[in-house]
Design a protein around this motif. Structure first.
Motif, PDB file in Angstrom:
ATOM      1  N   ALA A 366       0.825  -1.207   0.000  1.00  0.00           N
ATOM      2  CA  ALA A 366       0.000   0.000   0.000  1.00  0.00           C
ATOM      3  C   ALA A 366       0.859   1.258   0.000  1.00  0.00           C
ATOM      4  CB  ALA A 366      -0.924   0.001   1.220  1.00  0.00           C
ATOM      5  N   GLY A 367       0.373   2.296  -0.696  1.00  0.00           N
ATOM      6  CA  GLY A 367       1.116   3.545  -0.783  1.00  0.00           C
ATOM      7  C   GLY A 367       1.307   4.226   0.554  1.00  0.00           C
ATOM      8  N   ASN A 368       0.329   4.105   1.460  1.00  0.00           N
ATOM      9  CA  ASN A 368       0.476   4.754   2.765  1.00  0.00           C
ATOM     10  C   ASN A 368       1.422   4.008   3.692  1.00  0.00           C
ATOM     11  OD1 ASN A 368      -1.090   2.532   3.310  1.00  0.00           O
ATOM     12  ND2 ASN A 368      -2.717   3.644   4.382  1.00  0.00           N
ATOM     13  N   GLN A 369       1.944   2.853   3.241  1.00  0.00           N
ATOM     14  CA  GLN A 369       2.926   2.088   4.017  1.00  0.00           C
ATOM     15  C   GLN A 369       4.319   2.192   3.400  1.00  0.00           C
ATOM     16  OE1 GLN A 369       2.346  -0.092   6.884  1.00  0.00           O
ATOM     17  NE2 GLN A 369       0.541   1.211   6.984  1.00  0.00           N
ATOM     18  N   TYR A 370       4.530   3.206   2.537  1.00  0.00           N
ATOM     19  CA  TYR A 370       5.788   3.321   1.799  1.00  0.00           C
ATOM     20  C   TYR A 370       6.991   3.393   2.729  1.00  0.00           C
ATOM     21  CZ  TYR A 370       9.404   5.374  -1.181  1.00  0.00           C
ATOM     22  OH  TYR A 370      10.583   5.630  -1.850  1.00  0.00           O
ATOM     23  N   GLU A 371       6.950   4.273   3.723  1.00  0.00           N
ATOM     24  CA  GLU A 371       8.095   4.442   4.620  1.00  0.00           C
ATOM     25  C   GLU A 371       8.370   3.160   5.398  1.00  0.00           C
ATOM     26  OE1 GLU A 371      10.007   6.916   4.596  1.00  0.00           O
ATOM     27  OE2 GLU A 371       8.851   8.413   3.487  1.00  0.00           O
ATOM     28  N   GLU A 372       7.321   2.522   5.936  1.00  0.00           N
ATOM     29  CA  GLU A 372       7.506   1.279   6.682  1.00  0.00           C
ATOM     30  C   GLU A 372       8.089   0.187   5.805  1.00  0.00           C
ATOM     31  OE1 GLU A 372       4.962   3.200   6.814  1.00  0.00           O
ATOM     32  OE2 GLU A 372       4.370   3.557   8.903  1.00  0.00           O
ATOM     33  N   THR A 373       7.615   0.108   4.548  1.00  0.00           N
ATOM     34  CA  THR A 373       8.106  -0.925   3.630  1.00  0.00           C
ATOM     35  C   THR A 373       9.581  -0.722   3.315  1.00  0.00           C
ATOM     36  OG1 THR A 373       5.927  -1.218   2.627  1.00  0.00           O
ATOM     37  CG2 THR A 373       7.821  -1.917   1.330  1.00  0.00           C
ATOM     38  N   VAL A 374       9.985   0.521   3.057  1.00  0.00           N
ATOM     39  CA  VAL A 374      11.389   0.808   2.741  1.00  0.00           C
ATOM     40  C   VAL A 374      12.284   0.497   3.932  1.00  0.00           C
ATOM     41  CG1 VAL A 374      13.025   2.654   2.217  1.00  0.00           C
ATOM     42  CG2 VAL A 374      10.892   2.489   0.938  1.00  0.00           C
ATOM     43  N   ASN A 375      11.872   0.896   5.131  1.00  0.00           N
ATOM     44  CA  ASN A 375      12.681   0.623   6.319  1.00  0.00           C
ATOM     45  C   ASN A 375      12.826  -0.873   6.568  1.00  0.00           C
ATOM     46  OD1 ASN A 375      13.180   3.308   6.943  1.00  0.00           O
ATOM     47  ND2 ASN A 375      11.328   3.513   8.174  1.00  0.00           N
ATOM     48  N   THR A 376      11.738  -1.613   6.377  1.00  0.00           N
ATOM     49  CA  THR A 376      11.799  -3.068   6.563  1.00  0.00           C
ATOM     50  C   THR A 376      12.763  -3.701   5.577  1.00  0.00           C
ATOM     51  OG1 THR A 376       9.502  -3.115   7.349  1.00  0.00           O
ATOM     52  CG2 THR A 376      10.425  -5.187   6.557  1.00  0.00           C
ATOM     53  N   LEU A 377      12.710  -3.285   4.326  1.00  0.00           N
ATOM     54  CA  LEU A 377      13.588  -3.858   3.306  1.00  0.00           C
ATOM     55  C   LEU A 377      15.048  -3.455   3.527  1.00  0.00           C
ATOM     56  CD1 LEU A 377      11.371  -3.399   0.105  1.00  0.00           C
ATOM     57  CD2 LEU A 377      11.819  -5.499   1.377  1.00  0.00           C
ATOM     58  N   LYS A 378      15.277  -2.287   4.096  1.00  0.00           N
ATOM     59  CA  LYS A 378      16.651  -1.871   4.406  1.00  0.00           C
ATOM     60  C   LYS A 378      17.291  -2.837   5.396  1.00  0.00           C
ATOM     61  CE  LYS A 378      16.503   3.149   3.651  1.00  0.00           C
ATOM     62  NZ  LYS A 378      16.509   4.462   4.338  1.00  0.00           N
ATOM     63  N   TYR A 379      16.557  -3.161   6.465  1.00  0.00           N
ATOM     64  CA  TYR A 379      17.117  -4.074   7.469  1.00  0.00           C
ATOM     65  C   TYR A 379      17.238  -5.485   6.930  1.00  0.00           C
ATOM     66  CZ  TYR A 379      16.853  -0.417  10.959  1.00  0.00           C
ATOM     67  OH  TYR A 379      17.056   0.740  11.668  1.00  0.00           O
ATOM     68  N   ALA A 380      16.296  -5.897   6.096  1.00  0.00           N
ATOM     69  CA  ALA A 380      16.407  -7.225   5.487  1.00  0.00           C
ATOM     70  C   ALA A 380      17.623  -7.289   4.570  1.00  0.00           C
ATOM     71  CB  ALA A 380      15.133  -7.539   4.707  1.00  0.00           C
ATOM     72  N   ASN A 381      17.869  -6.220   3.834  1.00  0.00           N
ATOM     73  CA  ASN A 381      19.024  -6.167   2.945  1.00  0.00           C
ATOM     74  C   ASN A 381      20.320  -6.188   3.744  1.00  0.00           C
ATOM     75  OD1 ASN A 381      19.985  -5.795   0.130  1.00  0.00           O
ATOM     76  ND2 ASN A 381      20.802  -3.873   0.940  1.00  0.00           N
ATOM     77  N   ARG A 382      20.290  -5.561   4.910  1.00  0.00           N
ATOM     78  CA  ARG A 382      21.466  -5.553   5.793  1.00  0.00           C
ATOM     79  C   ARG A 382      21.734  -6.953   6.355  1.00  0.00           C
ATOM     80  NH1 ARG A 382      26.046  -2.964   6.244  1.00  0.00           N
ATOM     81  NH2 ARG A 382      26.596  -2.173   8.299  1.00  0.00           N
ATOM     82  N   ALA A 383      20.650  -7.682   6.675  1.00  0.00           N
ATOM     83  CA  ALA A 383      20.801  -9.002   7.279  1.00  0.00           C
ATOM     84  C   ALA A 383      21.461  -9.999   6.338  1.00  0.00           C
ATOM     85  CB  ALA A 383      19.435  -9.532   7.713  1.00  0.00           C
ATOM     86  N   LYS A 384      21.423  -9.745   5.027  1.00  0.00           N
ATOM     87  CA  LYS A 384      22.060 -10.665   4.069  1.00  0.00           C
ATOM     88  C   LYS A 384      23.556 -10.799   4.301  1.00  0.00           C
ATOM     89  CE  LYS A 384      21.016  -8.683   0.283  1.00  0.00           C
ATOM     90  NZ  LYS A 384      20.913  -8.370  -1.164  1.00  0.00           N
ATOM     91  N   ASP A 385      24.167  -9.769   4.899  1.00  0.00           N
ATOM     92  CA  ASP A 385      25.628  -9.768   5.068  1.00  0.00           C
ATOM     93  C   ASP A 385      26.075 -10.552   6.304  1.00  0.00           C
ATOM     94  OD1 ASP A 385      25.881  -8.151   2.832  1.00  0.00           O
ATOM     95  OD2 ASP A 385      25.616  -6.314   4.009  1.00  0.00           O
TER      96      ASP A 385
END
Length: 428
Positions: A366-385
Motif C-alpha cells: 500500500a502507498g500509505n505504508q511506503y516508509e515502513e516498507t522501505v525501512n523493513t527492506l533496508k534491514y532485510a538487505n542488511r541481514a544478508k551480510d
C-alpha cells in the motif's frame, strides 16, 4: 496424550554427559552460511482497497523487489515540492521474493523445508518473520485451517521424515513462549508467570522454569501449538484487527541416536526455532492509546535492539571479509548489543551463533505504508551480510552397569531371533 516433561534445567536423558562435542569434519550441513533472506508481498487488504490505496511494490524475476514512490504514480501527490527533484524509488535483491499470488506451500518449500534435514542430523536452525504491523507475518508463520503456514508445514514434514527413518530412534520435545512488554511467558503453561533468562555455559541462552513438552506425532504437536496460540496476546488496532502484541518463539528439540546397541554411543541434538515477531508500528498511524501504546513502545524497543544487532553483525562480517581480501588480520570486532532486549538475547544463537537462519520479511504494497516498507527492506538487505558458522551438536552417551545388562539382553534376543530365522530357512 501429551505429557509434560522435565523442566529445562533438568537433564534431557539418563546417562547423557551434557558436555557437547562439536564435530569439525566435513558434513553436508556444516559450514559458514549467510542468512537466507526472503521477502513476501501481501495483497492489499479490504481497508486499503476501500481507501483506494496505490500498489507501490513490484516483484521482478522472484529475486528483485522494487518499491515505487506513491507521489510519482498516477493519482499520487504531485504537489510534494520538497521531493519534486528526488527519486524515491528503491530496488533490492534477495534470495527469494514472493508476490501476492505466492501460496503458503511455495513460501515453505523455499525457506524452512531445507532446514529440516540438518535439524534431524544435530544442527541448529531458525526461521523468523519480520516486518511492520499488518504485513502478514502471523499468516506466513501460522496461516489458517485452509492454508497452514510455515510452522505447521514444518512440523508435519518433520514427523513424516522421523517416521520414515527406521535406522534411528528420536525423542522430540518443544517449548512455546512469548515476549510481551519485555517479559517472558510460557504459552503452554501460563500459570508459571513471568520467567527469567539464564545463560548456561553448555546449553547457551535458556529460559529458567519453562516446561518442555514431549511429543510423539503430528497431532499432539499441532494440539500444543493451537493451545499456545490461544494464550498469545492479540489485540485489535487501527492497522490490524488481530495484531500480535508479543513475539512468539517455538523451539523444537530433537535427540537422535542409532538403534544399534553399544556401550558408548553418540546422541545428535538439533534445535529448530520458529519465531513470529510482533510488527513495528507508529503510534500516529495506529492511533493507539493506553495499554496499546505501552505495548507498541515495547515492541519497537525490542525491534530497534534487533536492528542494532543486525547492523553490528553485518558490519562485523564485512570487516572480516575486507581484512581477508587485504591479507590483514582483523583484531577487534564490533560490539553486538544482545542485552538491550530479551528478544535479542533469545535470538543470539540465531544471528551470531551456531545456527542456519532464514528470515522471511513481510511487506505491505500500500502507498500509505511506503516508509515502513522501505525501512523493513533496508534491514532485510542488511541481514544478508551476516554469516553464521554451523556445526553439529553431538553428545557422548556412556552406558552404566545396568545399561550394559540391557544391551547384552538386547543383543542376545536379537541373536536368538536370527538363529530362529536360519532354522526356519533350513527346514524349508
Amino acid at each position: 496424550m501429551v505429557a509434560a516433561a522435565s523442566r529445562i534445567e533438568g537433564n534431557m536423558g539418563e546417562g547423557i554427559n551434557r558436555e557437547p562435542s562439536f564435530q569439525e569434519e566435513e558434513d553436508e550441513f556444516s559450514g559458514v552460511y549467510s542468512i537466507d533472506v526472503a521477502v513476501r508481498v501481501r495483497p492489499l487488504n479490504s481497508m486499503e482497497l476501500a481507501d483506494s490505496q496505490l500498489h507501490t511494490v513490484r516483484v521482478m524475476d522472484e529475486k528483485i523487489v522494487v518499491v515505487l514512490d506513491p507521489s510519482k504514480l498516477e493519482g499520487g501527490n504531485e504537489d510534494d515540492y520538497l521531493r519534486a527533484h528526488r527519486s524515491r524509488e528503491r530496488r533490492y535483491t534477495f534470495d527469494h521474493v514472493f508476490d501476492e499470488t505466492a501460496s503458503q506451500q511455495k513460501v515453505y518449500a523455499a525457506t524452512t523445508e531445507k532446514l529440516i534435514g540438518g535439524v534431524m542430523e544435530g544442527f541448529n536452525a531458525s526461521c523468523f518473520a519480520y516486518g511492520a504491523t499488518g504485513a502478514g507475518k502471523t499468516y506466513t508463520m501460522l496461516g489458517n485451517k485452509e492454508n497452514p503456514g510455515c510452522m505447521l508445514l514444518t512440523v508435519g514434514e518433520l514427523f513424516h521424515r522421523i517416521e520414515d527413518d527406521t535406522s534411528k530412534t528420536y525423542r522430540v520435545y518443544l517449548t512455546y513462549l512469548e515476549v510481551y512488554n519485555e517479559n517472558i511467558r510460557d504459552l503452554l503453561n501460563p500459570s508459571t508467570g513471568y520467567l527469567d533468562l539464564r545463560e548456561d555455559p553448555v546449553k547457551g541462552i535458556c529460559v529458567a522454569g519453562i516446561t518442555e513438552f514431549s511429543t510423539t506425532n503430528v497431532g499432539e504437536t499441532m494440539e500444543l501449538l493451537q493451545r499456545g496460540n490461544l494464550n498469545r496476546t492479540v489485540e485489535p488496532t487501527k492497522k490490524n484487527e488481530t495484531s500480535s502484541r508479543s513475539h512468539a518463539v517455538m523451539q523444537i528439540m530433537i535427540e537422535a541416536k542409532e538403534k544399534t546397541a553399544d556401550i558408548s554411543e553418540q546422541v545428535k541434538i538439533g534445535k529448530l526455532s520458529l519465531i513470529d515477531l510482533a510488527g513495528s508500528e507508529r503510534a500516529s498511524a495506529t492511533d493507539n492509546r493506553g495499554a496499546r501504546l505501552v505495548e507498541g513502545a515495547n515492541i519497537n524497543r525490542s525491534l530497534l535492539a534487533l536492528a542494532n544487532c543486525i547492523n553490528a553483525l553485518a558490519s562485523d562480517s564485512e570487516a572480516a571479509a575486507r581484512a581477508g581480501r587485504n591479507g590483514r588480520r582483523r583484531v577487534r570486532s564490533n560490539f553486538v548489543p544482545y542485552r538491550d532486549s530479551k528478544l535479542t538475547r533469545l535470538l543470539k544463537d540465531s544471528f551470531g551463533g551456531n545456527s542456519r537462519t532464514v528470515m522471511i520479511t513481510n511487506v505491505s504494497p500500500a502507498g500509505n505504508q511506503y516508509e515502513e516498507t522501505v525501512n523493513t527492506l533496508k534491514y532485510a538487505n542488511r541481514a544478508k551480510d551476516i554469516k553464521t558458522k554451523v556445526v553439529q551438536n553431538v553428545v557422548e552417551l556412556d552406558a552404566h552397569v545396568l545399561q550394559y545388562q540391557n544391551i547384552i539382553r538386547e543383543l542376545r534376543s536379537e541373536h536368538r531371533g536370527q538363529e530362529g530365522e536360519e532354522r526356519g530357512r533350513l527346514a524349508v
